[in-house]
Write an enzyme that holds these catalytic residues in place. Structure first.
Site, PDB file in Angstrom:
ATOM      1  N   ASP A  71     -71.704  54.530  42.069  1.00  0.00           N
ATOM      2  CA  ASP A  71     -72.442  53.703  43.256  1.00  0.00           C
ATOM      3  C   ASP A  71     -74.163  54.522  43.670  1.00  0.00           C
ATOM      4  OD1 ASP A  71     -72.928  52.440  45.362  1.00  0.00           O
ATOM      5  OD2 ASP A  71     -71.284  53.577  47.174  1.00  0.00           O
ATOM      6  N   ILE A  72     -74.954  54.256  44.291  1.00  0.00           N
ATOM      7  CA  ILE A  72     -75.860  55.252  44.357  1.00  0.00           C
ATOM      8  C   ILE A  72     -76.452  55.093  46.258  1.00  0.00           C
ATOM      9  CG2 ILE A  72     -78.605  56.185  44.990  1.00  0.00           C
ATOM     10  CD1 ILE A  72     -78.251  55.079  41.845  1.00  0.00           C
ATOM     11  N   GLY A  73     -76.345  55.827  46.590  1.00  0.00           N
ATOM     12  CA  GLY A  73     -75.778  55.703  48.675  1.00  0.00           C
ATOM     13  C   GLY A  73     -77.090  55.883  48.705  1.00  0.00           C
ATOM     14  N   ASN A  74     -77.032  56.318  50.418  1.00  0.00           N
ATOM     15  CA  ASN A  74     -78.431  56.348  50.431  1.00  0.00           C
ATOM     16  C   ASN A  74     -78.124  58.488  51.144  1.00  0.00           C
ATOM     17  OD1 ASN A  74     -80.340  54.717  51.664  1.00  0.00           O
ATOM     18  ND2 ASN A  74     -78.254  53.903  52.790  1.00  0.00           N
ATOM     19  N   GLY A  94     -78.029  44.152  51.059  1.00  0.00           N
ATOM     20  CA  GLY A  94     -77.810  45.062  49.652  1.00  0.00           C
ATOM     21  C   GLY A  94     -76.728  44.723  49.535  1.00  0.00           C
ATOM     22  N   ASP A 148     -74.214  46.738  48.217  1.00  0.00           N
ATOM     23  CA  ASP A 148     -73.418  47.229  48.002  1.00  0.00           C
ATOM     24  C   ASP A 148     -72.736  46.650  48.880  1.00  0.00           C
ATOM     25  OD1 ASP A 148     -75.658  47.611  50.968  1.00  0.00           O
ATOM     26  OD2 ASP A 148     -74.366  49.450  51.249  1.00  0.00           O
ATOM     27  N   ARG A 149     -72.713  45.681  50.265  1.00  0.00           N
ATOM     28  CA  ARG A 149     -72.952  44.157  50.376  1.00  0.00           C
ATOM     29  C   ARG A 149     -71.927  43.810  50.120  1.00  0.00           C
ATOM     30  NH1 ARG A 149     -75.989  42.628  55.226  1.00  0.00           N
ATOM     31  NH2 ARG A 149     -73.989  41.720  55.990  1.00  0.00           N
ATOM     32  N   ASP A 196     -67.916  48.354  55.742  1.00  0.00           N
ATOM     33  CA  ASP A 196     -67.641  49.520  55.091  1.00  0.00           C
ATOM     34  C   ASP A 196     -68.659  50.349  55.582  1.00  0.00           C
ATOM     35  OD1 ASP A 196     -68.789  51.802  53.540  1.00  0.00           O
ATOM     36  OD2 ASP A 196     -69.450  49.773  51.825  1.00  0.00           O
ATOM     37  N   THR A 256     -65.031  68.035  77.772  1.00  0.00           N
ATOM     38  CA  THR A 256     -66.591  67.392  77.180  1.00  0.00           C
ATOM     39  C   THR A 256     -65.942  67.137  75.459  1.00  0.00           C
ATOM     40  OG1 THR A 256     -67.753  68.947  78.658  1.00  0.00           O
ATOM     41  CG2 THR A 256     -68.849  67.430  76.587  1.00  0.00           C
TER      42      THR A 256
END
Length: 257
Positions: free
Chosen positions: A6-9, A109, A111-112, A131, A186
């Site tokens: 799986d080549i993701g960003n 996409g 991936d989707r 996802d 904070t």
């Protein structure tokens, strides 16, 4: 044995699956667009070696990519490692297992689509698939196994990083948990805002989709932030960290046995 990639960003995830589609092991490394083929060869080889798997053990390789400029480098890497031609997951593969009812199927996409296929195959339909990676994507599959679209939302860490970059007095949180929805300093406010904010958004999106379709959806989440955010959600959500890889397997390898 089968090699799934799986080549993701941000990250490349590689996995070994057996002939039943079980994910036996995974490893990951950074997606670096200006790296040579050798970088990807080295990372794939080292992963196989760490798992005690010889390249000759790999029968088929399937790839899903949302970074098309790296595709040729992965083809060369897989050829050199295994001697075989990898297959890229495509819309045509997806359409064997799902009806895709959106305006431009070729623009969805990969991936989707892989997530949607795995959710339907492994958990049944209708299903809502979430996802949570660089982007948080939502996909909807009806009872008739029809993918009808969804949402693309800035990811949890992406939003958090953008906030810290734009607000000089806010620093990145180092603890991805929140004790209360109402922070008292904070740091606690940042933790609550990021985590409960994402969880409430997910719950709200699910509610709106339920209202729109009026059917009992199974909800499945995956991606790096899913195990962090889902425990804070009110809806019952299945977390499957290997969902996308299972989708690649079912769409590319299982149907071509």
């Amino acid at each position: 044995m089968h090699l799934l990639i799986d080549i993701g960003n941000s990250t490349v995830v590689a996995a070994i699956a057996n002939d039943n589609g079980e994910i036996l092991t995974t490893w990951r490394f950074d997606t670096i667009k200006n790296q040579t083929t050798d970088y990807y060869i080295d990372n794939l080889k080292s992963g196989l070696c760490a798992c005690g798997i010889e390249p000759s053990d790999i029968e088929k390789t399937a790839i899903s990519s949302v970074v098309p400029e790296l595709n040729n480098r992965f083809v060369d890497a897989v050829r050199k490692i295994t001697g075989a031609e990898p297959r890229f997951f495509s819309v045509i593969d997806a359409e064997r297992l799902l009806d895709i009812d959106v305006d431009f199927p070729e623009q969805v996409g990969k991936d989707r689509l892989a997530d949607a296929i795995a959710a339907a195959e492994c958990y049944g339909s209708p299903t809502i698939v979430i996802d949570m990676g660089t982007a948080t994507t939502v996909g909807v599959v009806t009872a008739e196994r029809m993918f009808v679209g969804g949402m693309i939302i800035p990811g949890v860490k992406t939003s958090h990083r953008a906030l810290c970059e734009r607000a000089s007095q806010l620093s990145e949180i180092d603890k991805w948990e929140a004790e209360s929805i109402v922070g008292r300093n904070t740091k606690e406010c940042m933790q609550s805002g990021v985590i409960f904010g994402a969880a409430c958004m997910i719950d709200g999106v699910i509610d709106r989709i339920n209202d729109m379709f009026d059917m009992p959806f199974t909800i499945v989440a995956t991606g790096g932030m899913s195990s962090v955010i889902v425990p804070y959600c009110k809806h019952k959500i299945i977390v499957d960290k290997h969902l996308l890889l299972k989708g690649i397997y079912h769409a590319v390898i299982a149907v071509n046995k």
